[in-house]
Design a protein around this motif. Structure first.
Motif, PDB file in Angstrom:
ATOM      1  N   LEU A 166       0.804  -1.216   0.000  1.00 51.84           N
ATOM      2  CA  LEU A 166       0.000   0.000   0.000  1.00 51.84           C
ATOM      3  C   LEU A 166       0.841   1.271   0.000  1.00 51.84           C
ATOM      4  CD1 LEU A 166      -2.806  -1.145   2.465  1.00 51.84           C
ATOM      5  CD2 LEU A 166      -2.886  -1.031  -0.035  1.00 51.84           C
ATOM      6  N   GLN A 167       1.751   1.394   0.961  1.00 45.55           N
ATOM      7  CA  GLN A 167       2.537   2.618   1.036  1.00 45.55           C
ATOM      8  C   GLN A 167       3.374   2.872  -0.213  1.00 45.55           C
ATOM      9  OE1 GLN A 167       2.005   4.994   2.871  1.00 45.55           O
ATOM     10  NE2 GLN A 167       1.108   4.237   4.756  1.00 45.55           N
ATOM     11  N   PRO A 168       3.996   1.844  -0.816  1.00 42.92           N
ATOM     12  CA  PRO A 168       4.740   2.113  -2.051  1.00 42.92           C
ATOM     13  C   PRO A 168       3.890   2.716  -3.159  1.00 42.92           C
ATOM     14  CG  PRO A 168       5.412   0.002  -1.155  1.00 42.92           C
ATOM     15  CD  PRO A 168       4.235   0.457  -0.337  1.00 42.92           C
ATOM     16  N   MET A 169       2.613   2.332  -3.226  1.00 45.46           N
ATOM     17  CA  MET A 169       1.740   2.904  -4.250  1.00 45.46           C
ATOM     18  C   MET A 169       1.498   4.386  -3.991  1.00 45.46           C
ATOM     19  SD  MET A 169      -1.029  -0.200  -4.751  1.00 45.46           S
ATOM     20  CE  MET A 169      -2.032   0.769  -5.878  1.00 45.46           C
ATOM     21  N   PHE A 170       1.257   4.744  -2.732  1.00 49.24           N
ATOM     22  CA  PHE A 170       1.042   6.160  -2.404  1.00 49.24           C
ATOM     23  C   PHE A 170       2.327   6.957  -2.576  1.00 49.24           C
ATOM     24  CE2 PHE A 170      -2.536   4.167  -0.139  1.00 49.24           C
ATOM     25  CZ  PHE A 170      -3.575   4.962  -0.600  1.00 49.24           C
ATOM     26  N   ASP A 171       3.443   6.370  -2.168  1.00 48.38           N
ATOM     27  CA  ASP A 171       4.728   7.048  -2.342  1.00 48.38           C
ATOM     28  C   ASP A 171       5.028   7.275  -3.823  1.00 48.38           C
ATOM     29  OD1 ASP A 171       5.022   6.994   0.399  1.00 48.38           O
ATOM     30  OD2 ASP A 171       6.393   5.279   0.409  1.00 48.38           O
ATOM     31  N   ALA A 172       4.650   6.313  -4.663  1.00 55.86           N
ATOM     32  CA  ALA A 172       4.901   6.437  -6.102  1.00 55.86           C
ATOM     33  C   ALA A 172       4.113   7.595  -6.697  1.00 55.86           C
ATOM     34  CB  ALA A 172       4.544   5.136  -6.815  1.00 55.86           C
ATOM     35  N   ILE A 173       2.890   7.794  -6.238  1.00 55.11           N
ATOM     36  CA  ILE A 173       2.080   8.910  -6.733  1.00 55.11           C
ATOM     37  C   ILE A 173       2.747  10.228  -6.368  1.00 55.11           C
ATOM     38  CG2 ILE A 173      -0.133  10.106  -6.499  1.00 55.11           C
ATOM     39  CD1 ILE A 173      -1.423   7.346  -6.099  1.00 55.11           C
ATOM     40  N   THR A 174       3.200  10.347  -5.121  1.00 57.54           N
ATOM     41  CA  THR A 174       3.895  11.557  -4.692  1.00 57.54           C
ATOM     42  C   THR A 174       5.137  11.799  -5.537  1.00 57.54           C
ATOM     43  OG1 THR A 174       3.113  11.260  -2.418  1.00 57.54           O
ATOM     44  CG2 THR A 174       5.032  12.668  -2.732  1.00 57.54           C
ATOM     45  N   VAL A 226      -5.430  11.256  -1.205  1.00 58.80           N
ATOM     46  CA  VAL A 226      -6.758  11.440  -1.790  1.00 58.80           C
ATOM     47  C   VAL A 226      -6.858  10.763  -3.153  1.00 58.80           C
ATOM     48  CG1 VAL A 226      -8.373  13.153  -2.709  1.00 58.80           C
ATOM     49  CG2 VAL A 226      -7.220  13.571  -0.540  1.00 58.80           C
ATOM     50  N   LEU A 227      -5.926  11.063  -4.049  1.00 60.78           N
ATOM     51  CA  LEU A 227      -5.994  10.506  -5.397  1.00 60.78           C
ATOM     52  C   LEU A 227      -5.721   8.995  -5.395  1.00 60.78           C
ATOM     53  CD1 LEU A 227      -4.239  13.293  -7.520  1.00 60.78           C
ATOM     54  CD2 LEU A 227      -6.686  12.850  -7.259  1.00 60.78           C
ATOM     55  N   GLY A 228      -4.705   8.575  -4.635  1.00 61.82           N
ATOM     56  CA  GLY A 228      -4.422   7.145  -4.547  1.00 61.82           C
ATOM     57  C   GLY A 228      -5.538   6.404  -3.838  1.00 61.82           C
ATOM     58  N   SER A 275      -8.662   7.120  -3.835  1.00 60.75           N
ATOM     59  CA  SER A 275      -9.825   6.968  -4.712  1.00 60.75           C
ATOM     60  C   SER A 275      -9.642   5.796  -5.672  1.00 60.75           C
ATOM     61  CB  SER A 275     -10.086   8.260  -5.488  1.00 60.75           C
ATOM     62  OG  SER A 275      -9.054   8.512  -6.433  1.00 60.75           O
ATOM     63  N   VAL A 276      -8.401   5.591  -6.135  1.00 54.76           N
ATOM     64  CA  VAL A 276      -8.119   4.458  -7.026  1.00 54.76           C
ATOM     65  C   VAL A 276      -8.333   3.141  -6.281  1.00 54.76           C
ATOM     66  CG1 VAL A 276      -6.276   3.254  -8.264  1.00 54.76           C
ATOM     67  CG2 VAL A 276      -6.547   5.723  -8.533  1.00 54.76           C
ATOM     68  N   VAL A 277      -7.786   3.059  -5.065  1.00 57.88           N
ATOM     69  CA  VAL A 277      -7.950   1.841  -4.265  1.00 57.88           C
ATOM     70  C   VAL A 277      -9.425   1.601  -3.971  1.00 57.88           C
ATOM     71  CG1 VAL A 277      -7.449   0.766  -2.044  1.00 57.88           C
ATOM     72  CG2 VAL A 277      -5.640   1.995  -3.261  1.00 57.88           C
ATOM     73  N   HIS A 278     -10.133   2.663  -3.583  1.00 58.75           N
ATOM     74  CA  HIS A 278     -11.544   2.532  -3.227  1.00 58.75           C
ATOM     75  C   HIS A 278     -12.377   2.064  -4.416  1.00 58.75           C
ATOM     76  CE1 HIS A 278     -15.703   4.156  -3.013  1.00 58.75           C
ATOM     77  NE2 HIS A 278     -15.644   3.666  -1.802  1.00 58.75           N
ATOM     78  N   TYR A 279     -12.080   2.564  -5.612  1.00 53.89           N
ATOM     79  CA  TYR A 279     -12.862   2.189  -6.789  1.00 53.89           C
ATOM     80  C   TYR A 279     -12.869   0.677  -6.978  1.00 53.89           C
ATOM     81  CZ  TYR A 279     -14.592   2.224 -11.605  1.00 53.89           C
ATOM     82  OH  TYR A 279     -15.343   2.008 -12.742  1.00 53.89           O
ATOM     83  N   ARG A 280     -11.692   0.069  -6.865  1.00 54.12           N
ATOM     84  CA  ARG A 280     -11.602  -1.377  -7.044  1.00 54.12           C
ATOM     85  C   ARG A 280     -12.128  -2.144  -5.828  1.00 54.12           C
ATOM     86  NH1 ARG A 280     -11.968  -2.494 -12.143  1.00 54.12           N
ATOM     87  NH2 ARG A 280     -10.169  -1.913 -13.415  1.00 54.12           N
ATOM     88  N   LEU A 281     -11.863  -1.639  -4.615  1.00 57.88           N
ATOM     89  CA  LEU A 281     -12.342  -2.335  -3.422  1.00 57.88           C
ATOM     90  C   LEU A 281     -13.866  -2.347  -3.376  1.00 57.88           C
ATOM     91  CD1 LEU A 281      -9.956  -1.305  -0.498  1.00 57.88           C
ATOM     92  CD2 LEU A 281      -9.864  -3.309  -1.993  1.00 57.88           C
ATOM     93  N   ARG A 320      -9.275  15.096 -14.309  1.00 56.86           N
ATOM     94  CA  ARG A 320      -9.741  16.473 -14.126  1.00 56.86           C
ATOM     95  C   ARG A 320      -9.368  16.999 -12.744  1.00 56.86           C
ATOM     96  NH1 ARG A 320     -14.304  14.629 -16.913  1.00 56.86           N
ATOM     97  NH2 ARG A 320     -15.534  14.455 -14.999  1.00 56.86           N
ATOM     98  N   LEU A 321      -9.520  16.155 -11.727  1.00 58.37           N
ATOM     99  CA  LEU A 321      -9.146  16.570 -10.378  1.00 58.37           C
ATOM    100  C   LEU A 321      -7.651  16.872 -10.292  1.00 58.37           C
ATOM    101  CD1 LEU A 321     -11.193  14.073  -8.173  1.00 58.37           C
ATOM    102  CD2 LEU A 321     -11.569  16.534  -8.389  1.00 58.37           C
ATOM    103  N   ALA A 322      -6.843  16.007 -10.900  1.00 58.52           N
ATOM    104  CA  ALA A 322      -5.389  16.192 -10.847  1.00 58.52           C
ATOM    105  C   ALA A 322      -4.964  17.444 -11.608  1.00 58.52           C
ATOM    106  CB  ALA A 322      -4.690  14.968 -11.404  1.00 58.52           C
ATOM    107  N   VAL A 323      -5.579  17.686 -12.765  1.00 60.56           N
ATOM    108  CA  VAL A 323      -5.255  18.886 -13.525  1.00 60.56           C
ATOM    109  C   VAL A 323      -5.666  20.135 -12.743  1.00 60.56           C
ATOM    110  CG1 VAL A 323      -5.828  20.210 -15.615  1.00 60.56           C
ATOM    111  CG2 VAL A 323      -5.354  17.765 -15.769  1.00 60.56           C
TER     112      VAL A 323
END
Length: 205
Positions: free
Chosen positions: A129-137, A159-161, A163-169, A192-195
């Protein structure tokens, strides 16, 4: 590619743990699913116990995740000159969705069984989990468009990471898409949120 006996045991055990639960899966069932004679003790030539099989599965998924994160960041970084920001963001989001989907069996095991194994929860937290969030940062900070954007990147990644996890969970646990939003809709909204993190252009005087 032919899997070794050890790999078959790990893969089939994780599948059975996801389907039936850790406690409800016997060593003999794992052996049978792995192509070994059930009850003959073939699993014990590779692992000391059923728990050791579970631990091996968790640790190997964590190691694979660290490698995949590094490879994905390297691949995305090669696109910077050739692709626009929105295309890069879309690929980042889709890569995250694919990774969470890839870990669907592990996800089911995590929520059903891992509370009794806090040491394995720690492996999932720190190795997957943490590596995925760290990768986004890391990715956002490396993009030239965000170079002068002053935001809490750790919070943004959560927040962005998240939402990705939540979508699949949500899909895995509820059996439907959150808000009935198809994947392409979700990715477009995520982009759109990221932009929107980019500063607005200064007004023309």
């Amino acid at each position: 590619m032919t899997r070794s006996t050890r790999e078959r045991i790990i893969d089939e055990a994780l599948r059975l743990f996801a389907e039936r639960g850790y406690a409800a899966t016997s060593v003999a069932e794992i052996e049978a699913a792995s192509g070994l004679s059930p009850g003959a003790g073939g699993l014990y030539r590779h692992f000391k116990s059923k728990y050791e099989v579970l631990a091996a599965a968790i640790n190997e998924h964590a190691a694979r995740t660290r490698s995949q994160v590094a490879e994905s960041l390297a691949e995305l970084s090669t696109m910077e000159a050739a692709a626009g920001l929105e295309d890069r963001l879309s690929l980042l989001c889709r890569a995250g969705l694919a990774k969470v989907r890839e870990e669907s069996e592990l996800t089911r095991v995590f929520f059903r069984d891992l509370s009794q194994f806090p040491e394995l929860v720690a492996v999932v937290r720190e190795g997957l989990l943490q590596p995925m969030f760290d990768a986004i940062t890391t990715w956002f900070r490396a993009q030239p468009e965000y170079a002068d954007v002053k935001v809490d990147w750790t919070g943004i990644a959560a927040v962005l990471g998240g939402s990705v996890v939540h979508y699949r969970l949500f899909q895995e646990t509820v059996g439907e898409l959150p808000g009935h939003a198809e994947k392409d809709q979700f990715v477009a909204a995520w982009v759109r949120l990221a932009v929107g993190l980019l500063p607005s252009p200064a007004p023309v005087s």
